[in-house]
Every structure is written in structure tokens, then in C-alpha cells.
Scaffold this motif. Structure first.
Motif, short mmCIF file in Angstrom:
data_model
loop_
_atom_site.label_atom_id
_atom_site.label_comp_id
_atom_site.label_asym_id
_atom_site.label_seq_id
_atom_site.Cartn_x
_atom_site.Cartn_y
_atom_site.Cartn_z
N VAL A 244 0.85 -1.21 0.00
CA VAL A 244 0.00 0.00 0.00
C VAL A 244 0.87 1.25 0.00
O VAL A 244 0.52 2.29 -0.57
CB VAL A 244 -0.95 -0.02 1.22
CG1 VAL A 244 -1.68 1.31 1.35
CG2 VAL A 244 -1.96 -1.16 1.09
N LEU A 245 2.05 1.14 0.61
CA LEU A 245 2.99 2.26 0.66
C LEU A 245 3.88 2.33 -0.57
O LEU A 245 4.81 3.14 -0.62
CB LEU A 245 3.86 2.14 1.92
CG LEU A 245 3.10 2.06 3.25
CD1 LEU A 245 4.08 1.84 4.39
CD2 LEU A 245 2.27 3.31 3.47
N ALA A 246 3.60 1.47 -1.57
CA ALA A 246 4.35 1.42 -2.82
C ALA A 246 5.82 1.05 -2.61
O ALA A 246 6.69 1.45 -3.36
CB ALA A 246 4.25 2.76 -3.57
N ALA A 247 6.09 0.25 -1.57
CA ALA A 247 7.45 -0.23 -1.35
C ALA A 247 7.79 -1.32 -2.35
O ALA A 247 6.92 -2.11 -2.74
CB ALA A 247 7.58 -0.77 0.08
N PRO A 248 9.04 -1.40 -2.83
CA PRO A 248 9.43 -2.47 -3.76
C PRO A 248 9.17 -3.85 -3.16
O PRO A 248 9.25 -4.04 -1.94
CB PRO A 248 10.93 -2.22 -3.96
CG PRO A 248 11.12 -0.78 -3.63
CD PRO A 248 10.13 -0.46 -2.56
N LEU A 249 8.88 -4.82 -4.04
CA LEU A 249 8.51 -6.14 -3.56
C LEU A 249 9.61 -6.77 -2.70
O LEU A 249 9.32 -7.44 -1.70
CB LEU A 249 8.19 -7.05 -4.74
CG LEU A 249 6.83 -6.82 -5.40
CD1 LEU A 249 6.62 -7.79 -6.54
CD2 LEU A 249 5.71 -6.99 -4.39
N ARG A 250 10.86 -6.62 -3.10
CA ARG A 250 11.94 -7.23 -2.33
C ARG A 250 11.96 -6.68 -0.91
O ARG A 250 12.16 -7.43 0.06
CB ARG A 250 13.28 -6.97 -3.02
CG ARG A 250 14.44 -7.74 -2.40
CD ARG A 250 15.73 -7.42 -3.13
NE ARG A 250 15.68 -7.85 -4.52
CZ ARG A 250 15.99 -9.08 -4.93
NH1 ARG A 250 16.35 -9.99 -4.03
NH2 ARG A 250 15.95 -9.39 -6.20
N ILE A 251 11.74 -5.38 -0.75
CA ILE A 251 11.72 -4.78 0.57
C ILE A 251 10.47 -5.23 1.33
O ILE A 251 10.54 -5.51 2.54
CB ILE A 251 11.76 -3.24 0.45
CG1 ILE A 251 13.12 -2.81 -0.13
CG2 ILE A 251 11.53 -2.58 1.80
CD1 ILE A 251 13.24 -1.32 -0.35
N THR B 253 9.27 -10.60 -11.67
CA THR B 253 9.64 -9.33 -11.04
C THR B 253 11.15 -9.28 -10.83
O THR B 253 11.86 -10.27 -11.04
CB THR B 253 8.94 -9.19 -9.68
OG1 THR B 253 9.49 -10.17 -8.78
CG2 THR B 253 7.44 -9.39 -9.80
N GLY B 254 11.63 -8.15 -10.37
CA GLY B 254 13.04 -8.02 -10.08
C GLY B 254 13.50 -8.95 -8.97
O GLY B 254 14.70 -9.26 -8.86
N SER B 255 12.58 -9.44 -8.12
CA SER B 255 12.91 -10.39 -7.07
C SER B 255 12.63 -11.82 -7.49
O SER B 255 12.52 -12.71 -6.65
CB SER B 255 12.13 -10.06 -5.79
OG SER B 255 10.75 -9.93 -6.06
N SER B 256 12.48 -12.04 -8.82
CA SER B 256 12.31 -13.38 -9.42
C SER B 256 10.95 -14.01 -9.16
O SER B 256 10.78 -15.22 -9.38
CB SER B 256 13.42 -14.34 -8.94
OG SER B 256 14.69 -13.89 -9.34
#
Length: 329
Positions: free
Chosen positions: A160-167, A315-318
């Protein structure tokens, strides 16, 4: 056995299951409900701990088979109702999470395993007395249960906070592991310093392990809306859709429409495989949220050789977002 508990044992599971299925089918609370779900989980966790403290202690019985220390009447009436309230909170969150995680999973891939685990937990939560015996009355099992549900709730809440998926994955895993460790480790025979180091070690391990294992998790909140293979893309729409192409086809396009929350920008990559082996270089791009029809993106290959082709969008986190296959013969 009090009449409330008797009725609850007999009809409660089926009423709970029916309400849960109805919630999945008709109630769409969406990603924005995730922070509220975290609060509901905290109430459920606290309520479960209180129930374990208030539960009647088993005492010896006299020769007539009557408990020497009778349980107060208020306790006998309050505990079943309080237990039903606590398990109702767990059910509410689990049945909310199911559509979110299933929507991002790809049928036939490993990332359906985690939503399947959530579905099994949701089903078990409908059978209150089984849940009490198998989960609530076992502190370590209950801590693991709570950590899994908390992790599954924190991932969309962080998104919801638009944080990257890996984070999102790392922070969610760390917080869930920390809560579970704080609940369990104080009961282990360790010194205060040892307990502190153990809690930190468990938290750090979870933060490092879950992003590494991201390939088997759905990319919540990224959802595939549509996809296909064809011979061209015109005005962002796929042309000449098919799943088999003759040898010598000039170019084959793989097209995806991906739903992403507003204000969200997610890196993705196209991975091409021929007969199960990587073929060509990986193409990296990004998708942007906020479009009702989804963000449309595509990749293509000129004159693909005969064989069975597969294209994964990750995604960038595979994490696997979508998968398309076609044949050239």
C-alpha cells in the motif's frame, strides 16, 4: 457441556465455512484493507494469549469423578464465547487474504503452494475445537501459525505504501519472525543476553531467507489480467493470437496485461525458454500501476526456431507474474 458450546461444536464449523466462502465470493475489500487486517491480527494474537491464561487448569478428581476445584460459572460461559471471537478474527483475515494471494499466483507453478497453505489454514480455522487443540494449546505451533498469517498480511500492507517487492518481503518476514520469537523464546531456558541474541538471529535469518526464496511466492500485489502470443502488437493490443506457429514465422510476440496498484512502479523481466532451456538474453523493463485495463507490455523474437517455447514474466525479485507458451513446428 453448556448448550452454547454443544451447538457451536455441531454447527459452528459449517456456518463459519459458509460465511468465509461468501466473503471470498462477494466481499472485495481490496489491497487498502491490508493495514486494517494487521490491526485485527494483533487483536487476535493478544486474545489468544489471554485465552491460554484463562483456560481452566486440569485438576484431580475425587472418587465420585467430580472436579475438586470447580470452574467458576462466569468462566464456563465466557471462555467459549471469547474463543469464538478470537478464532473469528483469524478467519476474517485468512478469508480476506485468500483472493489476494490466489490472484497473483500462476496455475501450474510452485507459487500456488503458499496460497494453498493459507486455504488449508482458513479451512482449519472454521473447526474451532480442532484449531484450539492443534494450534492454540501449543505455543510453538501457535507462534508459527501467527507468523505465517502476519507475514501474508504485511506483504500487501507494505505494498500500500508502494514499497518495492523485495523490501516488502524482507520487512514482512523480519517483523513476523520477530513477533513469533518474542512469543516463544522467553519460555526457553536461556539467559537474558542469550534470548536477545536468539531473537535477533531469528529475525535476521527470516529477513534474509524469504527474499532468497521469493521465486516460490506469488508477487502480491502484482496480478496478471490477460496474456497471449501472436504475430504483432498494434496500439498495445495483440494481433494474430495463436498458440502454434509455422516454422519461418517472421516474429512471435508474447504480450501481457498486468494490474499494479496506483503509484506503483515494478521492475519486470522477460525470460525466454526453448525446450526447457534458456534462449537468448533476458529483457528487463517495468510496469506502472493505476491503469484500469492493466499495464500492457510485450517481448518478441524474430523467426523462432522449431520447438516448444515458454516465456516467463518475473519481477526483479524473481517472482513469477505470468507465463505463456507456444509451439513452432
Amino acid at each position: 457441556m453448556p448448550s452454547f458450546e454443544r451447538l457451536n461444536r455441531r454447527y459452528g464449523p459449517w456456518v463459519s465455512l459458509a460465511l468465509g466462502v461468501a466473503a471470498v465470493a462477494y466481499v472485495r475489500r481490496g489491497l487498502g484493507f491490508a493495514p486494517v487486517a494487521v490491526g485485527v491480527l494483533m487483536l487476535a494474537w493478544i486474545g489468544a494469549a489471554a485465552l491460554r491464561r484463562l483456560a481452566p487448569v486440569v485438576v484431580p478428581a475425587d472418587s465420585a469423578g467430580v472436579s475438586i476445584t470447580p470452574v467458576p460459572r462466569w468462566r464456563r460461559l465466557a471462555l467459549p464465547a471469547a474463543g469464538s471471537l478470537v478464532i473469528g478474527l483469524w478467519q476474517n483475515v485468512l478469508f480476506y487474504l485468500l483472493p489476494l494471494w490466489w490472484a497473483s499466483a500462476v496455475p501450474g507453478s510452485w507459487n500456488v503452494a503458499f496460497p494453498a497453505v493459507l486455504a488449508g489454514m482458513a479451512l482449519l480455522s472454521c473447526f474451532e475445537h480442532r484449531w484450539r487443540a492443534w494450534v492454540l494449546d501449543r505455543p510453538i505451533v501457535h507462534a508459527a501459525w501467527s507468523a505465517v498469517v502476519l507475514f501474508a498480511t504485511l506483504v500487501p500492507a507494505a505494498a500500500v505504501l508502494a514499497a518495492p517487492l523485495r523490501i516488502c518481503l524482507a520487512v514482512s518476514a523480519a517483523v513476523a519472525a520477530l513477533m513469533a520469537a518474542v512469543a516463544v523464546i522467553p519460555g526457553i531456558r536461556l539467559g537474558r543476553v542469550g534470548r536477545g541474541f536468539t531473537v535477533l538471529a531469528v529475525t535476521a535469518a527470516a529477513a534474509a531467507l524469504v527474499p532468497w526464496a521469493a521465486r516460490v511466492l506469488p508477487p502480491v500485489p502484482v496480478v496478471r489480467m490477460a496474456s497471449g502470443t501472436g504475430t504483432a502488437v498494434h496500439e498495445r493490443a495483440l494481433v494474430g493470437a495463436a498458440d502454434a506457429f509455422p516454422t519461418g514465422t517472421d516474429r512471435v510476440y508474447v504480450w501481457f496485461a498486468v494490474a499494479v496498484p496506483a503509484r506503483y512502479r515494478q521492475a519486470v523481466r522477460f525470460e525466454w525458454y526453448r525446450d526447457g532451456e534458456p534462449a537468448g538474453r533476458v529483457l528487463e523493463t517495468f510496469v506502472v500501476g493505476g491503469r484500469r485495463e492493466g499495464f500492457r507490455t510485450w517481448s518478441s523474437r524474430a523467426a523462432p526456431a522449431p520447438g516448444r517455447w515458454r516465456v516467463d514474466l518475473r519481477t526483479g525479485s524473481s517472482q513469477l507474474v505470468a507465463r505463456e507458451s507456444f509451439v513452432v513446428r
